[in-house]
Design a protein around this motif. Sequence first.
Motif, PDB file in Angstrom:
ATOM      1  N   ASP A  45       0.799  -1.228   0.000  1.00  0.00           N
ATOM      2  CA  ASP A  45       0.000   0.000   0.000  1.00  0.00           C
ATOM      3  C   ASP A  45       0.834   1.283   0.000  1.00  0.00           C
ATOM      4  O   ASP A  45       0.364   2.333   0.424  1.00  0.00           O
ATOM      5  CB  ASP A  45      -0.985   0.001   1.169  1.00  0.00           C
ATOM      6  CG  ASP A  45      -0.300  -0.121   2.520  1.00  0.00           C
ATOM      7  OD1 ASP A  45       0.855  -0.581   2.572  1.00  0.00           O
ATOM      8  OD2 ASP A  45      -0.936   0.233   3.525  1.00  0.00           O
ATOM      9  N   VAL A  46       2.075   1.229  -0.505  1.00  0.00           N
ATOM     10  CA  VAL A  46       2.883   2.442  -0.591  1.00  0.00           C
ATOM     11  C   VAL A  46       2.338   3.352  -1.681  1.00  0.00           C
ATOM     12  O   VAL A  46       1.628   2.913  -2.588  1.00  0.00           O
ATOM     13  CB  VAL A  46       4.378   2.135  -0.859  1.00  0.00           C
ATOM     14  CG1 VAL A  46       5.007   1.399   0.292  1.00  0.00           C
ATOM     15  CG2 VAL A  46       4.579   1.411  -2.162  1.00  0.00           C
ATOM     16  N   THR A  47       2.679   4.630  -1.576  1.00  0.00           N
ATOM     17  CA  THR A  47       2.309   5.601  -2.609  1.00  0.00           C
ATOM     18  C   THR A  47       3.588   6.185  -3.186  1.00  0.00           C
ATOM     19  O   THR A  47       4.626   6.216  -2.533  1.00  0.00           O
ATOM     20  CB  THR A  47       1.423   6.727  -2.042  1.00  0.00           C
ATOM     21  OG1 THR A  47       2.119   7.357  -0.958  1.00  0.00           O
ATOM     22  CG2 THR A  47       0.087   6.194  -1.579  1.00  0.00           C
ATOM     23  N   PHE A  48       3.490   6.649  -4.417  1.00  0.00           N
ATOM     24  CA  PHE A  48       4.653   7.156  -5.129  1.00  0.00           C
ATOM     25  C   PHE A  48       4.459   8.614  -5.494  1.00  0.00           C
ATOM     26  O   PHE A  48       3.376   9.028  -5.893  1.00  0.00           O
ATOM     27  CB  PHE A  48       4.884   6.354  -6.418  1.00  0.00           C
ATOM     28  CG  PHE A  48       5.130   4.901  -6.175  1.00  0.00           C
ATOM     29  CD1 PHE A  48       6.373   4.455  -5.761  1.00  0.00           C
ATOM     30  CD2 PHE A  48       4.117   3.975  -6.339  1.00  0.00           C
ATOM     31  CE1 PHE A  48       6.615   3.113  -5.529  1.00  0.00           C
ATOM     32  CE2 PHE A  48       4.334   2.635  -6.108  1.00  0.00           C
ATOM     33  CZ  PHE A  48       5.580   2.195  -5.702  1.00  0.00           C
ATOM     34  N   GLN A  49       5.548   9.375  -5.379  1.00  0.00           N
ATOM     35  CA  GLN A  49       5.577  10.721  -5.912  1.00  0.00           C
ATOM     36  C   GLN A  49       6.443  10.629  -7.160  1.00  0.00           C
ATOM     37  O   GLN A  49       7.592  10.168  -7.093  1.00  0.00           O
ATOM     38  CB  GLN A  49       6.171  11.690  -4.908  1.00  0.00           C
ATOM     39  CG  GLN A  49       6.151  13.111  -5.386  1.00  0.00           C
ATOM     40  CD  GLN A  49       6.710  14.067  -4.336  1.00  0.00           C
ATOM     41  OE1 GLN A  49       7.316  13.654  -3.352  1.00  0.00           O
ATOM     42  NE2 GLN A  49       6.505  15.342  -4.564  1.00  0.00           N
ATOM     43  N   LEU A  50       5.892  11.037  -8.290  1.00  0.00           N
ATOM     44  CA  LEU A  50       6.575  10.886  -9.572  1.00  0.00           C
ATOM     45  C   LEU A  50       7.136  12.214 -10.057  1.00  0.00           C
ATOM     46  O   LEU A  50       6.622  13.281  -9.717  1.00  0.00           O
ATOM     47  CB  LEU A  50       5.614  10.328 -10.623  1.00  0.00           C
ATOM     48  CG  LEU A  50       4.907   9.011 -10.282  1.00  0.00           C
ATOM     49  CD1 LEU A  50       3.946   8.629 -11.392  1.00  0.00           C
ATOM     50  CD2 LEU A  50       5.913   7.902 -10.043  1.00  0.00           C
TER      51      LEU A  50
END
Length: 157
Positions: free
Chosen positions: A31-36
């Motif tokens: 459930d990690v989130t990414f900043q692109l």
Amino acid sequence: MSNIDKNLKKVRIMADIQFGKGCGEVLFPDDVTFQLSRTKRVRQVQHNGKHIATVRARDGRLTLSVDGAVALSGVLEKPASRVVICEDAAPFVSKGKTAFAKHVMAVDPELRAGDEVIIVDDSDAVLATGQLLLSPGEAVRMDRGPAVDVRRGIAQS
């Protein structure tokens, strides 16, 4: 396969290569989130609103946050990815100050200059994260100069 799945697989493989097999799943749960970036490359990885790691643009290696270092230190056997510093320097390093060679007590012999490290005290409590500037042998033997460029300490707000 969605972009999120591809990004998760990519950062897990990067962590396994950089820190050892199995570290990718520990650092980056499902459930990690990414900043692109603007070019849609992964720059930062967060879990439950906490920054875990950053993908360094110049070489694609992971740099750890303190939360990432704590998670990793729980699964890596001593002395893996660790630099142990003396008790006298611990308060300064935990505030993000440079770890000098004269304060280094031990270093994982498998590390190389430029590697991402977890800085701990002699009881293996995480103090900071940073980049090793010297070889393990130099870091232990030298009496002067910086050994680890500290990125962030646990006492920093």
